[in-house]
Design a protein around this motif. Structure first.
Motif, PDB file in Angstrom:
ATOM      1  N   HIS A   7       0.809  -1.218   0.000  1.00 12.37           N
ATOM      2  CA  HIS A   7       0.000   0.000   0.000  1.00 12.37           C
ATOM      3  C   HIS A   7       0.844   1.270   0.000  1.00 12.37           C
ATOM      4  O   HIS A   7       0.569   2.215  -0.734  1.00 12.37           O
ATOM      5  N   CYS A   8       1.904   1.294   0.789  1.00 17.51           N
ATOM      6  CA  CYS A   8       2.731   2.507   0.884  1.00 17.51           C
ATOM      7  C   CYS A   8       3.836   2.587  -0.167  1.00 17.51           C
ATOM      8  O   CYS A   8       4.467   3.620  -0.324  1.00 17.51           O
ATOM      9  N   GLY A   9       4.068   1.494  -0.893  1.00 18.54           N
ATOM     10  CA  GLY A   9       5.067   1.492  -1.950  1.00 18.54           C
ATOM     11  C   GLY A   9       6.473   1.108  -1.534  1.00 18.54           C
ATOM     12  O   GLY A   9       7.379   1.088  -2.360  1.00 18.54           O
ATOM     13  N   ASN A  10       6.684   0.780  -0.259  1.00 16.45           N
ATOM     14  CA  ASN A  10       8.028   0.427   0.196  1.00 16.45           C
ATOM     15  C   ASN A  10       8.518  -0.913  -0.347  1.00 16.45           C
ATOM     16  O   ASN A  10       9.714  -1.106  -0.519  1.00 16.45           O
ATOM     17  N   VAL A  11       7.610  -1.851  -0.594  1.00 12.76           N
ATOM     18  CA  VAL A  11       7.977  -3.153  -1.155  1.00 12.76           C
ATOM     19  C   VAL A  11       7.378  -3.211  -2.558  1.00 12.76           C
ATOM     20  O   VAL A  11       6.164  -3.098  -2.726  1.00 12.76           O
ATOM     21  N   GLN A  12       8.240  -3.362  -3.562  1.00  9.45           N
ATOM     22  CA  GLN A  12       7.792  -3.396  -4.948  1.00  9.45           C
ATOM     23  C   GLN A  12       8.150  -4.739  -5.568  1.00  9.45           C
ATOM     24  O   GLN A  12       9.239  -5.262  -5.346  1.00  9.45           O
ATOM     25  N   ILE A  13       7.218  -5.277  -6.349  1.00 10.60           N
ATOM     26  CA  ILE A  13       7.385  -6.596  -6.961  1.00 10.60           C
ATOM     27  C   ILE A  13       7.110  -6.486  -8.449  1.00 10.60           C
ATOM     28  O   ILE A  13       6.125  -5.872  -8.860  1.00 10.60           O
ATOM     29  N   LYS A  14       7.990  -7.115  -9.245  1.00  7.43           N
ATOM     30  CA  LYS A  14       7.828  -7.109 -10.702  1.00  7.43           C
ATOM     31  C   LYS A  14       8.086  -8.503 -11.253  1.00  7.43           C
ATOM     32  O   LYS A  14       8.955  -9.221 -10.762  1.00  7.43           O
ATOM     33  N   TRP A  37      -2.532 -16.236  -3.911  1.00  9.32           N
ATOM     34  CA  TRP A  37      -1.131 -16.489  -4.245  1.00  9.32           C
ATOM     35  C   TRP A  37      -0.922 -16.794  -5.712  1.00  9.32           C
ATOM     36  O   TRP A  37      -1.551 -17.695  -6.264  1.00  9.32           O
ATOM     37  N   ALA A  38      -0.014 -16.051  -6.331  1.00  9.48           N
ATOM     38  CA  ALA A  38       0.473 -16.347  -7.676  1.00  9.48           C
ATOM     39  C   ALA A  38       1.831 -17.013  -7.494  1.00  9.48           C
ATOM     40  O   ALA A  38       2.780 -16.383  -7.022  1.00  9.48           O
ATOM     41  N   HIS A  39       1.918 -18.290  -7.829  1.00  8.85           N
ATOM     42  CA  HIS A  39       3.149 -19.054  -7.628  1.00  8.85           C
ATOM     43  C   HIS A  39       4.072 -18.915  -8.839  1.00  8.85           C
ATOM     44  O   HIS A  39       3.632 -19.056  -9.979  1.00  8.85           O
ATOM     45  N   LEU A  40       5.341 -18.648  -8.558  1.00  8.36           N
ATOM     46  CA  LEU A  40       6.328 -18.399  -9.600  1.00  8.36           C
ATOM     47  C   LEU A  40       7.682 -18.966  -9.211  1.00  8.36           C
ATOM     48  O   LEU A  40       7.951 -19.211  -8.032  1.00  8.36           O
ATOM     49  N   ASP A  41       8.533 -19.089 -10.196  1.00 10.73           N
ATOM     50  CA  ASP A  41       9.939 -19.407  -9.952  1.00 10.73           C
ATOM     51  C   ASP A  41      10.602 -18.121  -9.463  1.00 10.73           C
ATOM     52  O   ASP A  41      10.439 -17.070 -10.093  1.00 10.73           O
ATOM     53  N   PRO A  42      11.332 -18.151  -8.367  1.00 14.36           N
ATOM     54  CA  PRO A  42      11.976 -16.933  -7.854  1.00 14.36           C
ATOM     55  C   PRO A  42      12.881 -16.232  -8.874  1.00 14.36           C
ATOM     56  O   PRO A  42      13.089 -15.021  -8.786  1.00 14.36           O
ATOM     57  N   LYS A  43      13.376 -16.973  -9.856  1.00 11.59           N
ATOM     58  CA  LYS A  43      14.277 -16.386 -10.856  1.00 11.59           C
ATOM     59  C   LYS A  43      13.570 -15.373 -11.759  1.00 11.59           C
ATOM     60  O   LYS A  43      14.233 -14.575 -12.412  1.00 11.59           O
ATOM     61  N   VAL A  44      12.237 -15.408 -11.830  1.00 13.20           N
ATOM     62  CA  VAL A  44      11.508 -14.504 -12.723  1.00 13.20           C
ATOM     63  C   VAL A  44      10.819 -13.362 -11.975  1.00 13.20           C
ATOM     64  O   VAL A  44      10.008 -12.641 -12.545  1.00 13.20           O
ATOM     65  N   VAL A  45      11.164 -13.196 -10.698  1.00 11.10           N
ATOM     66  CA  VAL A  45      10.549 -12.159  -9.867  1.00 11.10           C
ATOM     67  C   VAL A  45      11.634 -11.230  -9.334  1.00 11.10           C
ATOM     68  O   VAL A  45      12.682 -11.686  -8.878  1.00 11.10           O
ATOM     69  N   THR A  46      11.358  -9.933  -9.398  1.00  8.03           N
ATOM     70  CA  THR A  46      12.251  -8.937  -8.805  1.00  8.03           C
ATOM     71  C   THR A  46      11.502  -8.263  -7.665  1.00  8.03           C
ATOM     72  O   THR A  46      10.400  -7.742  -7.870  1.00  8.03           O
ATOM     73  N   ILE A  47      12.093  -8.290  -6.483  1.00  8.54           N
ATOM     74  CA  ILE A  47      11.482  -7.657  -5.316  1.00  8.54           C
ATOM     75  C   ILE A  47      12.476  -6.631  -4.790  1.00  8.54           C
ATOM     76  O   ILE A  47      13.632  -6.948  -4.545  1.00  8.54           O
ATOM     77  N   THR A  48      12.018  -5.390  -4.642  1.00  7.29           N
ATOM     78  CA  THR A  48      12.884  -4.342  -4.111  1.00  7.29           C
ATOM     79  C   THR A  48      12.266  -3.775  -2.836  1.00  7.29           C
ATOM     80  O   THR A  48      11.055  -3.583  -2.752  1.00  7.29           O
ATOM     81  N   TYR A  49      13.124  -3.535  -1.866  1.00  4.22           N
ATOM     82  CA  TYR A  49      12.699  -2.989  -0.580  1.00  4.22           C
ATOM     83  C   TYR A  49      13.943  -2.577   0.189  1.00  4.22           C
ATOM     84  O   TYR A  49      15.056  -3.023  -0.093  1.00  4.22           O
ATOM     85  N   ASP A  50      13.740  -1.731   1.156  1.00  2.79           N
ATOM     86  CA  ASP A  50      14.805  -1.383   2.089  1.00  2.79           C
ATOM     87  C   ASP A  50      14.775  -2.428   3.205  1.00  2.79           C
ATOM     88  O   ASP A  50      13.701  -2.808   3.668  1.00  2.79           O
ATOM     89  N   ASP A  51      15.936  -2.910   3.605  1.00  2.30           N
ATOM     90  CA  ASP A  51      15.990  -3.968   4.629  1.00  2.30           C
ATOM     91  C   ASP A  51      15.201  -3.631   5.883  1.00  2.30           C
ATOM     92  O   ASP A  51      14.662  -4.514   6.537  1.00  2.30           O
ATOM     93  N   ASN A  52      15.092  -2.370   6.210  1.00  2.00           N
ATOM     94  CA  ASN A  52      14.353  -1.970   7.411  1.00  2.00           C
ATOM     95  C   ASN A  52      12.841  -2.018   7.217  1.00  2.00           C
ATOM     96  O   ASN A  52      12.091  -1.892   8.178  1.00  2.00           O
ATOM     97  N   ASP A  53      12.393  -2.165   5.960  1.00  2.00           N
ATOM     98  CA  ASP A  53      10.964  -2.108   5.663  1.00  2.00           C
ATOM     99  C   ASP A  53      10.284  -3.471   5.564  1.00  2.00           C
ATOM    100  O   ASP A  53       9.078  -3.543   5.436  1.00  2.00           O
ATOM    101  N   LEU A  54      11.061  -4.562   5.583  1.00  2.00           N
ATOM    102  CA  LEU A  54      10.478  -5.875   5.361  1.00  2.00           C
ATOM    103  C   LEU A  54      10.515  -6.718   6.630  1.00  2.00           C
ATOM    104  O   LEU A  54      11.569  -6.901   7.235  1.00  2.00           O
TER     105      LEU A  54
END
Length: 120
Positions: A7-14, A37-54
């Motif tokens: 919701h706040c945009g701190n964790v982004q998934i592509k 849940w959308a199940h995927l191979d981790p190799k095809v997912v990019t997740i960005t976040y600040d370590d303090n936010d997750l």
């Protein structure tokens, strides 16, 4: 391409993978989280976040770890633990844009009792 975030945009998934089917599970965790849940191979997912936010939570058989944004508390995804299936993770498709959410098929999984899909 799916581009989504908490919701706040701190964790982004592509991912470039087209999602056509998601799972609704009724296990004790997923039922409370309200996830799809959308199940995927981790190799095809990019997740960005600040370590303090997750934040994370691991329970039960310890094969997956659920992740959430520490700021807005959205459950964003789960990943395998060291003893889990390394080729499988899931993103919370409830974070997807409404038009994408409306276009997917929802399968119902009985994670509470039988570990089988429920026919609808």
């Amino acid at each position: 391409m799916l581009e989504t975030s908490c919701h706040c945009g701190n964790v982004q998934i592509k991912t470039a993978v087209k999602i056509e089917t998601v799972n609704s599970c009724n296990c004790s965790a997923c039922l409370r989280f309200g996830t799809l849940w959308a199940h995927l191979d981790p190799k095809v997912v990019t997740i960005t976040y600040d370590d303090n936010d997750l934040g994370s939570y691991c329970w039960g058989d310890k094969t997956i770890t659920f992740h959430h944004c520490k700021n807005c508390a959205c459950i964003t995804h789960y990943t395998p633990t060291d003893i889990g299936n390394k080729d499988r993770m899931a993103i919370n498709f409830r974070l997807a844009p409404k038009d994408m959410l409306d276009a997917v098929t929802v399968r119902y999984f009985d994670g509470a009792d039988t570990w089988e899909y429920i026919e609808q």
